[in-house]
Design a protein around this motif. Structure first.
Motif, short mmCIF file in Angstrom:
data_model
loop_
_atom_site.label_atom_id
_atom_site.label_comp_id
_atom_site.label_asym_id
_atom_site.label_seq_id
_atom_site.Cartn_x
_atom_site.Cartn_y
_atom_site.Cartn_z
N PRO A 190 46.87 30.92 64.38
CA PRO A 190 46.39 31.71 63.24
C PRO A 190 44.89 31.97 63.32
O PRO A 190 44.12 31.11 63.76
CB PRO A 190 46.74 30.82 62.03
N ASN A 191 44.48 33.15 62.88
CA ASN A 191 43.07 33.52 62.97
C ASN A 191 42.16 32.58 62.19
O ASN A 191 41.02 32.33 62.60
CB ASN A 191 42.88 34.96 62.48
N HIS A 192 42.64 32.06 61.08
CA HIS A 192 41.77 31.20 60.28
C HIS A 192 41.44 29.90 61.01
O HIS A 192 40.37 29.33 60.81
CB HIS A 192 42.38 30.92 58.91
N ILE A 193 42.34 29.43 61.87
CA ILE A 193 42.05 28.24 62.67
C ILE A 193 40.91 28.53 63.65
O ILE A 193 40.03 27.69 63.86
CB ILE A 193 43.30 27.77 63.43
N CYS A 194 40.90 29.72 64.20
CA CYS A 194 39.82 30.12 65.12
C CYS A 194 38.48 30.15 64.39
O CYS A 194 37.46 29.70 64.93
CB CYS A 194 40.13 31.49 65.71
N ARG A 195 38.48 30.64 63.15
CA ARG A 195 37.23 30.69 62.40
C ARG A 195 36.76 29.29 62.03
O ARG A 195 35.55 29.00 62.06
CB ARG A 195 37.42 31.56 61.15
N VAL A 196 37.69 28.43 61.68
CA VAL A 196 37.32 27.04 61.37
C VAL A 196 36.73 26.36 62.59
O VAL A 196 35.72 25.64 62.49
CB VAL A 196 38.54 26.26 60.84
N TYR A 197 37.34 26.58 63.73
CA TYR A 197 36.84 25.99 64.98
C TYR A 197 35.38 26.39 65.19
O TYR A 197 34.53 25.54 65.51
CB TYR A 197 37.70 26.45 66.14
N ALA A 198 35.07 27.66 64.99
CA ALA A 198 33.69 28.13 65.18
C ALA A 198 32.74 27.45 64.20
O ALA A 198 31.63 27.05 64.58
CB ALA A 198 33.63 29.65 65.01
N GLU A 199 33.19 27.28 62.95
CA GLU A 199 32.31 26.66 61.96
C GLU A 199 32.09 25.18 62.23
O GLU A 199 31.00 24.65 61.96
CB GLU A 199 32.87 26.87 60.55
N ILE A 200 33.09 24.50 62.79
CA ILE A 200 32.91 23.09 63.14
C ILE A 200 31.95 22.98 64.31
O ILE A 200 31.14 22.04 64.39
CB ILE A 200 34.26 22.43 63.46
N LEU A 221 40.75 40.79 68.22
CA LEU A 221 41.22 41.10 66.88
C LEU A 221 41.63 42.55 66.73
O LEU A 221 40.97 43.46 67.23
CB LEU A 221 40.14 40.75 65.84
N SER A 222 42.71 42.74 65.99
CA SER A 222 43.21 44.09 65.73
C SER A 222 42.68 44.60 64.39
O SER A 222 42.57 43.85 63.42
CB SER A 222 44.74 44.08 65.70
N ASP A 223 42.37 45.89 64.35
CA ASP A 223 41.92 46.50 63.10
C ASP A 223 43.03 46.52 62.05
O ASP A 223 42.76 46.62 60.85
CB ASP A 223 41.44 47.94 63.35
N ASP A 224 44.27 46.41 62.51
CA ASP A 224 45.42 46.50 61.60
C ASP A 224 45.88 45.14 61.08
O ASP A 224 46.77 45.07 60.24
CB ASP A 224 46.60 47.17 62.31
N ASP A 225 45.28 44.08 61.59
CA ASP A 225 45.67 42.72 61.18
C ASP A 225 44.79 42.26 60.02
O ASP A 225 43.60 42.00 60.19
CB ASP A 225 45.52 41.76 62.36
N ARG A 226 45.38 42.17 58.83
CA ARG A 226 44.60 41.81 57.64
C ARG A 226 44.11 40.38 57.69
O ARG A 226 43.13 40.03 57.04
CB ARG A 226 45.45 42.04 56.39
N THR A 227 44.80 39.52 58.47
CA THR A 227 44.36 38.12 58.56
C THR A 227 43.16 37.96 59.48
O THR A 227 42.54 36.90 59.51
CB THR A 227 45.49 37.21 59.08
N ALA A 228 42.84 39.00 60.23
CA ALA A 228 41.76 38.90 61.20
C ALA A 228 40.39 38.82 60.55
O ALA A 228 39.46 38.23 61.12
CB ALA A 228 41.81 40.09 62.16
#
Length: 248
Positions: A190-200, A221-228
């Motif tokens: 999931p994209n949010h895990i990637c963002r958390v990884y960066a913040e850690i 990341l895709s422009d059509d993916d709202r979770t991105a």
């Protein structure tokens, strides 16, 4: 337990049906606490020589029943009983990611509070003794997850839970990052895990690594993916670049 009683126990377990299999939630588990007597029969039988293999196709049904009954003990903070039934459940169904993750959360988050009491929860983060208790249970939770089958070692929920324990319960960002890195390397993470990884990474002082990682992540990341949350990621890359003295 004689053979007739064993058959009755297995018939009862099989009659629980898909409803229990699909809804292993705490509230329902508490409501099913009266089922403990039947569980006691099963546990006693296992102790008297019934092998797990003898349960055959009923193993998963039995595991769910054990897990649901465990929450009756969880409600009353019966630590040893909870741990015993937790171990029985994962022995019956070691492939259940839910059992491993939820079990580790009970050990890491609930049991320290049981030990110090609700009125002293803050001590788990403030006093030397409380911190020691919190970390001891964190290590125990991590050890519980490490007992999951090797084939599950790269399951994203397992890796993220290990990372969360290291981060939030053990205050060990280096160890947390090891598991987060493994998680973000998995397909379909999931994209949010990637963002958390960066913040850690940033929290651990590894700003350059976070910056480079987010740039590579942004490219996928895709422009059509709202979770991105692509605009958010772009702004974060720009902010980290500025912090490093680089152009966006």
């Amino acid at each position: 337990m004689n053979f007739k009683k064993r058959l009755v126990a297995l018939w009862f377990l099989s009659s629980l049906g898909a409803g229990l299999l699909l809804q292993p939630v705490r509230q329902r588990a508490v409501d099913e606490a009266d089922a403990g007597n039947s569980l006691a029969s099963l546990s006693q039988g296992l102790g008297q020589g019934i092998t797990l293999a003898a349960l055959g196709g009923y193993r998963n049904v039995a595991a769910n029943f054990v897990w649901i009954s465990m929450y009756g003990d969880w409600r009353y903070r019966l630590k040893e009983e909870v741990l015993e039934k937790m171990q029985l459940a994962v022995s019956l169904n070691p492939e259940s990611v839910y059992f491993w993750v939820d079990g580790s959360r009970i050990i890491a988050n609930d049991m320290p509070v049981w030990q110090v009491g609700d009125d002293f929860m803050e001590s788990l983060f403030e006093s030397e003794e409380g911190i020691e208790i919190r970390k001891a249970y964190g290590e125990q939770a991590l050890a519980f997850l490490e007992r999951a089958p090797e084939a599950m070692s790269q399951e994203i929920p397992i890796l993220v839970e290990k990372a969360a324990i290291c981060w939030q319960r053990l205050a060990d960002l280096d160890r947390a990052l090891v598991f987060f890195k493994q998680a973000v390397q998995q397909e379909e993470v999931p994209n949010h895990i990637c963002r958390v990884y960066a913040e850690i990474l940033v929290k651990n002082g590894q700003v350059r690594e976070a910056y480079e990682y987010l740039k590579s992540h942004y490219a996928t990341l895709s422009d059509d993916d709202r979770t991105a949350l692509k605009p958010f990621v772009a702004r974060r890359i720009e902010a980290l670049g500025a912090q490093l003295g680089e152009g966006s």
